[in-house]
Scaffold this active site. Sequence first.
Site, short mmCIF file in Angstrom:
data_model
loop_
_atom_site.label_atom_id
_atom_site.label_comp_id
_atom_site.label_asym_id
_atom_site.label_seq_id
_atom_site.Cartn_x
_atom_site.Cartn_y
_atom_site.Cartn_z
CE LYS A 115 41.74 37.47 36.90
NZ LYS A 115 40.91 36.54 36.14
CB SER B 243 37.91 34.28 35.94
OG SER B 243 38.73 34.69 37.01
#
Length: 632
Positions: free
Chosen positions: A193, A398
């Site tokens: 991430k 996401s």
Amino acid sequence: MSFLGKAWKIIVGIKDGLVLMFMLLFFIALFSVLSASPNPGQVREGALFIDMTGYVVEEKSEVDPLQTLLSGAEPPVELRARDLVRALDAASSDDRVKAVVMDMSAFIGGGQVHMQSIADAMDRVRKAEKPVLTYALGYGDDHMHLASHASEVWVDPMGGATIVGPGGARLYYADLLEKLKVNVRVYRVGTFKSAVEPYLLDGPSDASLENLAALYGSLWEEWQANVKKARPSLDLERVTTDPVAWVEASSGDLAKAALDAGLVDTIGTRVEFGKHVGEIAGEDAFDEKPGTYAKSDLAPYLADVGPGTGSSSNKIAVVTVAGVIVDGDAGPGTAGGARIVELLDKALSDDDIKGLVVRVDSPGGSAMASEDIRQAVERYRADKDVPVAVSFANVAASGGYWVATKADRIFAQPETITGSIGVFAVIPTFEGTAEEIGVSAGGFRTTPLSGQPDLIDGFSPELDAILQASVEDTYTDFLTIVGEARGMTTDQVDQIAQGRVWDGGTARQLGLVDQFGGLEDALQWIAGEAGLEEDDWSAMFLGNAPGNYDSIIRQLATNAVAPGVTSRGSDLFAMTARQREMLLGQMVSDAKMLGGTQGIQAYCLECPTDARPLNGRESPALTKLIGSLLGE
């Protein structure tokens, strides 16, 4: 004197009344002009002319006419992908259309999935034995993605072409923030991430580079395979492996280099190109200027052929989630969670709707808004008992993947960017900055959380721990949601999550996607699941279409000129200058992410999206910010 005073007041009143009346008439006339729909009567036999100026997008952003005209901000020039496909498909069977001309002189680009869908439509026009011709001063990657599917590719003698491939550098601010004594507090879950790395590091992490190498490698392979198949004569290896030798072989003449490598077919001026098109489509009976030819522009042609969604009473609803997902009513062009939820809830009362397609082109954003949309989709499916499909466009990562987890089936393309299952939050505090300038904070606390969050004195260890725990809990929720939707355990999802981004082909192998296909494939699947006959359903796009004034406002704000004039400044050097504007746009976006983010984010910052130059409203603010940082 009293009589004269009264007479004067009457005269002034009459004058004010006349002024108000004329102003009212002016605004009524202005509204009539702005509200005027394109006239289908403007369509005539000849070429279909498509001015590709601007960006290709999934959903046009809304333009506020008053705010735009008063502020002088330049709204982006946008072309909706499905409008271009609809026009090309209509042209393939329209006897009035003798050829399709695509002017790419001021084209900026779009996502790879959109480029492929337009390219496929160009192929269908050529299959109908109608030529498709392109013209540009400078061809880049997205230009060539489309132009490789054309019958003829023309370039201006002063122009050329370059192929650079996906990837590139992004900005990192760790050293700058350290100099400013800004403490960036990051709460995240996911090895890959990397959305917060620009605020923590002075370059990409090894994990980020590993992920990007795999992603861009797959996208590059797809692009090359498509272009080589469409244009076998193109010597792509020569252009990309040793571009200096390739250009120097033509003594720096970029147009000749492009012709020599098979990137283009013909070098010619705009007038020469127009004369050639005139031989195919016919001469313009109303304009005798050199290089003119009989043609119909895109807007009136779309108005003439209609929306192309069918007229059956059996409807398949389509709701679009495009742009960054945010809390509130933002959009179109930005995926405001409350707005999209309202669209779905309102559609619940329509008994003619037999199914739902959620079209996603988003890198994610607010985790809360993503969950609201997901719940609205589930509510829709449960209450109406209809099939639900999700169609991924360029990016569904996401939060863009989060909203898809209540679908019965997920469609994507090999070029789709998806995954990035991870969450984060970032909050800057200024205790170091305050100390540097002689500001201190102090007080009495009854609990470890008294006065928290404190942006000046810093966060307490207890608040830090609570915030990190909250992010970890949201990540667990994300894993659980995906696991339930895809028939996996949370551990199995975690192995392919951790914020890692995947191309559509790999995502299908991993079980994140069910099958390849575009929006039309998703609609056809819903029709089959709902038991509808092939010609007994129509698509219904939820939400308001862009106002008829949209293109006029954009032209007024950008001082648009006739096609062909702006293109003179769109050579390879102008394309490079445009990258400078996009760089400034990235800086503004990064500053907003650091200073304006609210709540936990399920957002893929590393996902390539429609990059746009800085608009007029943001530019002064950024200039002041940079100036202050430099001490000017």
